[in-house]
Design a protein around this motif. Structure first.
Motif, short mmCIF file in Angstrom:
data_model
loop_
_atom_site.label_atom_id
_atom_site.label_comp_id
_atom_site.label_asym_id
_atom_site.label_seq_id
_atom_site.Cartn_x
_atom_site.Cartn_y
_atom_site.Cartn_z
N TYR A 47 0.86 -1.19 0.00
CA TYR A 47 0.00 0.00 0.00
C TYR A 47 0.89 1.23 0.00
O TYR A 47 2.12 1.14 0.16
N TYR A 48 0.29 2.40 -0.19
CA TYR A 48 1.06 3.63 -0.35
C TYR A 48 0.32 4.82 0.21
O TYR A 48 -0.88 4.75 0.52
N CYS A 49 1.04 5.93 0.34
CA CYS A 49 0.46 7.21 0.73
C CYS A 49 0.23 8.01 -0.54
O CYS A 49 1.18 8.25 -1.30
N VAL A 50 -1.00 8.42 -0.79
CA VAL A 50 -1.33 9.14 -2.03
C VAL A 50 -0.47 10.39 -2.22
O VAL A 50 0.11 10.59 -3.29
N PRO A 51 -0.33 11.26 -1.21
CA PRO A 51 0.49 12.47 -1.45
C PRO A 51 1.98 12.19 -1.57
O PRO A 51 2.71 13.00 -2.16
N HIS A 52 2.47 11.04 -1.05
CA HIS A 52 3.91 10.86 -0.95
C HIS A 52 4.41 9.55 -1.57
O HIS A 52 5.51 9.10 -1.26
N GLU A 53 3.62 8.95 -2.44
CA GLU A 53 4.07 7.71 -3.09
C GLU A 53 5.36 7.94 -3.86
O GLU A 53 6.30 7.13 -3.78
N SER A 54 5.43 9.03 -4.61
CA SER A 54 6.62 9.30 -5.43
C SER A 54 7.86 9.52 -4.58
O SER A 54 8.99 9.35 -5.05
N ALA A 55 7.67 9.88 -3.29
CA ALA A 55 8.79 10.07 -2.38
C ALA A 55 9.17 8.77 -1.68
O ALA A 55 10.08 8.74 -0.86
N GLY A 56 8.45 7.69 -1.99
CA GLY A 56 8.78 6.38 -1.43
C GLY A 56 8.04 6.00 -0.18
O GLY A 56 8.46 5.08 0.53
N MET A 57 6.92 6.66 0.13
CA MET A 57 6.16 6.30 1.32
C MET A 57 5.23 5.14 0.97
O MET A 57 4.07 5.31 0.58
N ILE A 58 5.77 3.93 1.12
CA ILE A 58 5.09 2.70 0.73
C ILE A 58 5.31 1.68 1.84
O ILE A 58 6.38 1.63 2.45
#
Length: 239
Positions: A158-169
């Motif tokens: 799963y991931y964080c919508v605002p911070h997926e690109s920053a690697g918050m997975i």
């Protein structure tokens, strides 16, 4: 002036000179000792600061790593969502729960979501087949929580919508899944960025390493048990 008076005067002057000389020697010998003590205190303080810094560096090194130890599944797990100087994080990155267990996400700081990689969320499937999707929505209020119950055994990314690109997975492991049949553990989706693919690969490695270790332990116990049984059978046959 008599000879006796002259002799006493000379002795008095000599005694005074010796006293001054001794005082000077004592003062000079005391001074280096004082400096030495001060240097030792400074060295001790430097050593304490060095130990503290090393400890902090070690804590920082382990903080946010993907090598969480997964000892055994629990009935429930808690995950913090935080924004720190080093970035945005799920802490811990990986949790392991029993089938039917639940995970609670708590927003400690910043604005975050816990959103499954699922087609219902317009994402590639990185959860077990037949598993339900979930999406907390973006939580901005401090201490806001989101709960989800996991009814299907398997590995969930799963991931964080605002911070997926920053690697918050992050990842949730449920039950005792067959690692060879998990969409989450396959090659990361090609449509994702290199950074996201790298994060997913790290999670896959962490999950496989932890669960493979558990399987190895279980297998070793089974082998030992089997060997013991064979040994008993052989003993019975011999007698």
């Amino acid at each position: 002036m008599t000879d006796e008076t002259s002799r006493r005067t000379v002795l008095g002057i000599a005694s005074g000179a010796i006293g001054i000389g001794l005082a000077g020697c004592l003062t000079e010998s005391d001074q280096p000792e004082s400096n030495s003590d001060q240097d030792e205190d400074t060295d001790d303080q430097s050593d304490e600061e060095s130990d503290h810094n090393n400890s902090h560096e070690e804590d920082s090194g382990s903080h946010g790593s993907h090598g969480e130890e997964l000892d055994s599944p629990s009935a429930e797990a808690e995950v913090s969502m935080t924004t720190t100087d080093s970035g945005d994080h799920f802490e811990p990155h990986v949790v392991w729960i029993e089938k039917g267990g639940s995970v609670t996400w708590t927003n400690e700081s910043g604005s975050h979501s816990a959103t499954a990689y699922h087609s219902d969320n317009d994402e590639p499937q990185l959860v077990p087949d037949e598993a339900a999707a979930w999406d907390s929505g973006v939580l901005s209020e401090a201490e806001a929580t989101f709960d989800h119950v996991f009814e299907t055994e398997g590995v969930y990314h799963y991931y964080c919508v605002p911070h997926e690109s920053a690697g918050m997975i992050g990842s949730v492991v449920v039950g005792q899944p067959d690692l060879g049949a998990q969409p989450a553990l396959e090659e990361p989706p090609s449509e994702k960025s290199e950074a996201i693919r790298g994060k997913l690969a790290d999670l896959n490695e962490a999950v496989r390493g932890a669960l493979d270790g558990q399987n190895d332990d279980d297998g070793q116990e089974g082998e030992d048990g089997s060997d013991n049984e064979d040994s008993h059978d052989d003993d019975g046959h011999d007698h």
